[in-house]
Design a protein around this motif. Sequence first.
Motif, PDB file in Angstrom:
ATOM      1  N   ILE A 168     -54.354  31.930  23.062  1.00 48.07           N
ATOM      2  CA  ILE A 168     -55.442  31.390  23.848  1.00 48.07           C
ATOM      3  C   ILE A 168     -55.072  30.178  24.669  1.00 48.07           C
ATOM      4  O   ILE A 168     -54.775  29.114  23.778  1.00 48.07           O
ATOM      5  CB  ILE A 168     -56.562  31.096  23.104  1.00 48.07           C
ATOM      6  CG1 ILE A 168     -57.224  32.682  22.446  1.00 48.07           C
ATOM      7  CG2 ILE A 168     -57.749  30.684  23.998  1.00 48.07           C
ATOM      8  CD1 ILE A 168     -58.229  32.435  21.199  1.00 48.07           C
ATOM      9  N   SER A 218     -65.907  30.609  31.012  1.00 45.78           N
ATOM     10  CA  SER A 218     -64.831  31.387  31.324  1.00 45.78           C
ATOM     11  C   SER A 218     -64.187  31.834  30.127  1.00 45.78           C
ATOM     12  O   SER A 218     -63.688  33.122  29.967  1.00 45.78           O
ATOM     13  CB  SER A 218     -63.908  30.656  32.427  1.00 45.78           C
ATOM     14  OG  SER A 218     -64.350  30.533  33.677  1.00 45.78           O
ATOM     15  N   LEU A 219     -63.545  31.108  29.277  1.00 44.65           N
ATOM     16  CA  LEU A 219     -63.072  31.142  28.255  1.00 44.65           C
ATOM     17  C   LEU A 219     -63.558  32.228  27.199  1.00 44.65           C
ATOM     18  O   LEU A 219     -63.094  33.143  26.781  1.00 44.65           O
ATOM     19  CB  LEU A 219     -62.714  30.043  27.316  1.00 44.65           C
ATOM     20  CG  LEU A 219     -61.343  29.162  27.761  1.00 44.65           C
ATOM     21  CD1 LEU A 219     -61.472  27.919  26.784  1.00 44.65           C
ATOM     22  CD2 LEU A 219     -60.114  29.960  27.557  1.00 44.65           C
ATOM     23  N   GLN A 257     -66.310  34.211  28.107  1.00 35.44           N
ATOM     24  CA  GLN A 257     -66.187  35.626  28.901  1.00 35.44           C
ATOM     25  C   GLN A 257     -65.075  36.321  28.982  1.00 35.44           C
ATOM     26  O   GLN A 257     -65.047  37.394  28.726  1.00 35.44           O
ATOM     27  CB  GLN A 257     -66.643  35.312  30.266  1.00 35.44           C
ATOM     28  CG  GLN A 257     -67.272  36.307  31.187  1.00 35.44           C
ATOM     29  CD  GLN A 257     -67.807  35.727  32.465  1.00 35.44           C
ATOM     30  OE1 GLN A 257     -67.503  34.787  33.134  1.00 35.44           O
ATOM     31  NE2 GLN A 257     -69.018  36.458  32.730  1.00 35.44           N
ATOM     32  N   GLN A 258     -63.909  35.649  29.182  1.00 32.91           N
ATOM     33  CA  GLN A 258     -62.554  36.458  28.835  1.00 32.91           C
ATOM     34  C   GLN A 258     -62.299  37.116  27.813  1.00 32.91           C
ATOM     35  O   GLN A 258     -61.571  37.929  27.688  1.00 32.91           O
ATOM     36  CB  GLN A 258     -61.502  35.599  29.345  1.00 32.91           C
ATOM     37  CG  GLN A 258     -61.359  35.017  30.857  1.00 32.91           C
ATOM     38  CD  GLN A 258     -60.628  33.778  31.110  1.00 32.91           C
ATOM     39  OE1 GLN A 258     -59.623  33.504  30.210  1.00 32.91           O
ATOM     40  NE2 GLN A 258     -60.853  33.164  32.282  1.00 32.91           N
ATOM     41  N   SER A 259     -62.847  36.353  26.570  1.00 29.74           N
ATOM     42  CA  SER A 259     -62.550  36.770  25.127  1.00 29.74           C
ATOM     43  C   SER A 259     -63.594  37.908  24.751  1.00 29.74           C
ATOM     44  O   SER A 259     -63.655  38.237  23.428  1.00 29.74           O
ATOM     45  CB  SER A 259     -62.469  35.660  24.194  1.00 29.74           C
ATOM     46  OG  SER A 259     -61.502  34.835  24.531  1.00 29.74           O
ATOM     47  N   GLY A 260     -64.550  38.207  25.566  1.00 32.09           N
ATOM     48  CA  GLY A 260     -65.638  39.342  25.298  1.00 32.09           C
ATOM     49  C   GLY A 260     -66.669  38.782  24.629  1.00 32.09           C
ATOM     50  O   GLY A 260     -67.686  39.559  24.085  1.00 32.09           O
ATOM     51  N   TRP A 292     -61.533  33.531  16.542  1.00 29.65           N
ATOM     52  CA  TRP A 292     -61.129  33.227  17.909  1.00 29.65           C
ATOM     53  C   TRP A 292     -60.883  31.649  17.864  1.00 29.65           C
ATOM     54  O   TRP A 292     -59.637  31.187  18.465  1.00 29.65           O
ATOM     55  CB  TRP A 292     -62.187  33.395  18.950  1.00 29.65           C
ATOM     56  CG  TRP A 292     -61.827  32.911  20.291  1.00 29.65           C
ATOM     57  CD1 TRP A 292     -61.045  33.901  21.296  1.00 29.65           C
ATOM     58  CD2 TRP A 292     -62.095  31.834  20.865  1.00 29.65           C
ATOM     59  NE1 TRP A 292     -61.171  33.248  22.448  1.00 29.65           N
ATOM     60  CE2 TRP A 292     -61.661  31.783  22.294  1.00 29.65           C
ATOM     61  CE3 TRP A 292     -62.896  30.541  20.698  1.00 29.65           C
ATOM     62  CZ2 TRP A 292     -61.984  31.100  23.303  1.00 29.65           C
ATOM     63  CZ3 TRP A 292     -63.102  29.527  21.556  1.00 29.65           C
ATOM     64  CH2 TRP A 292     -62.814  29.786  22.899  1.00 29.65           C
TER      65      TRP A 292
END
Length: 705
Positions: free
Chosen positions: A471, A490-491, A493-496, A656
């Motif tokens: 990450i 954004s972070l 969202q990108q990680s689901g 995460w």
Amino acid sequence: MTDWQDALFAPRRVAVVGASASPRKAGALFLRNLTALEAGFEGEVVAIHPSASELLGCPAYPSLAAVPGPVDLAIVVTPPAAVPNVIADCGAAGVPVAIVISGGFAETGRRGVELQREVAGMAAARGVRILGPNCFGVINTACGLNGSLSIGLPSRGGISLLTQSGAYGMAAYGRSTDDGTGFAKIVALGNKLDLDDVELLEFLGRDPETRVVAMLLESISDGRGLFEAAAAVATRKPIVALKTGRHPDAQRAAASHTAALSGDAAVIFAALRQAGVHLVEDGLALLDVAASLDRQPPLRGRNIGIVTNSGGTGVELTDLLESKGLAVPALSPGLQAKIASQLPPQGSAVNPIDVATDWERFAAMYEFAVEALMTSEEVDAVVPVLLQRSALMPEVGDVVIAASARARERGSLKPIHVCWVAPRSADANRKKLQAAGVPCHAWPGATATILAGAVSRPLRPLARLSAREPILQPAAVDDAGWLTSAAAFSLLQQSGFPVARWMVVTDPAAAAAAAAKMQFPVVLKAERPKLAHKSDAGAVRLGLTDGAAVAEAFEDFSRRLGAGPALLQRQEGPGVELILGARRDPLFGPIVMAGLGGVWTEVLDDVALRLAPIDADEARTMLDELKGHKVLAGFRGRPPIDLIRFARLIGDLSQWFCAAAWLSELDLNPIIANGDDFTIVDARMRVVNSSRSLEQEGRDHGDAH
């Protein structure tokens, strides 16, 4: 070479450095303690003195190097300024361990800190392990070693006490004399220059003479190491811990709810609970719970059966047990009928079982009732209340002892604890019970406290860190280390992770146009550097239902807060507001937090903590700890939230966060929950400042206020 464990706890030769014949000096006390006939220490004791050839019956030598043959353990009672040279002498003479009793080190201020560093450097260079300085010493009852300031050697037993307070080392002898509490080893850590709680806990976990470990912790220097050691030891034997210094006069300010609600004490207690440690709140409870766990098995459930000859005392004890999270359930009709057959008409078999005042039959009734409860699956522990007349009758104590013995013979792990309310004239009966392994607690209050402390805590190990793509740290970070909201969303969202629909807008017209495409109502949040709490600054506008309202809100932010962008979000419908957070603690590393969010975060202070990473099963147990857990189950017509799915979200976030090593702090508040749907509507992230330590980061959490 003798290893440090043998040298410290079973030395063949001990040297007292700073020995004296003066009865008022510590050097004489240690010689007397080590050579006391009643202690029975079989090792040799030598005195180190510049001119004497013999002190208090011990051969004396001018230096450690002058002692013929090896010395395993040096006990140092010299003035502090002399200690560095003494440690150098230990190294030259091959002494593997030194206990530095002397004070005058880091506990005294800057000059003491410098002297302690000098001693540490000398010890490391010479290969000498140090216990202390500024400590009480060490005791091992198995070999009669009293290398301590204690006035006597406590009786032998299964408790090992690991303490930073010399007073509790002293108290062990008194407890042993008063009620027969037996100790295996006592170790005082002092300033923890070298040997610390982690190494000694690991040793006590392996020690066959230690059945229970009692720990009094004033400071913790390696939290993650302590957690791992405690988790390993707790699978083999109980650990009871008291952490002092829980309520400092001034708590540091915190720039996020995660930091505010996961302060030092909260993290320490969460970590110890997660490791399976029994936690207590005072020193008396520490020794009481440890003694009880040495005599009886841990309490593996929460249902208590009570047998009493006083209805009022039984009710009082029931109230106190329930206030501690235990239960006194009514017995089944069949079990009640069985017990009632042996009671007088005025007695009660409901629970508490009241044998009333048929004094001549006390022994028979206690025996029958206690045995019925011990062999029933309806209760997890049995508490005979021995009050006045029943306590004065030795035959009543005898039947309780016999019931405990039969339970152990059957392989039963159900404990018996006596609630003792009696005059001193009954002390012989109390001592007989304790000697037989049945703990007696004075009055109902102590009984409830000790039983609650003896509840077995499940070990909750850390989950395996899952493999994932690295990450990467974004560049959008302000001077205080906070990511912009856009970067944080954004972070996620990108990680689901489930985030609310959002976009950044830079002027009133663009904000109004974007809102029309997003679908009303919307929320507008000002984005400004170091704007830690947007609501407090009037930087959040909710319920905007048209473009004009959105444009007006943007202009208002510009007038009051200065020019800058704003974050536009689709407003989520009503639901349960939750909080998830994580941070890197300077002692314990990554931790994760979950609780009720929104305004309730500050009002209720209702969160659960775990060291991370955790899995979904462990996350599910966090939710049951919340005082407001009933809110999650649905109320006033709202559907319950999907606890399994929320637990999965907690577990995923903990994984995460652990993988994002550059991230020091994360705050998701609120998360709106509706049934099985979860939406993150606000997110704050702070980056670790590589030029500062995590400890410094902890001290600087308030800089955004």
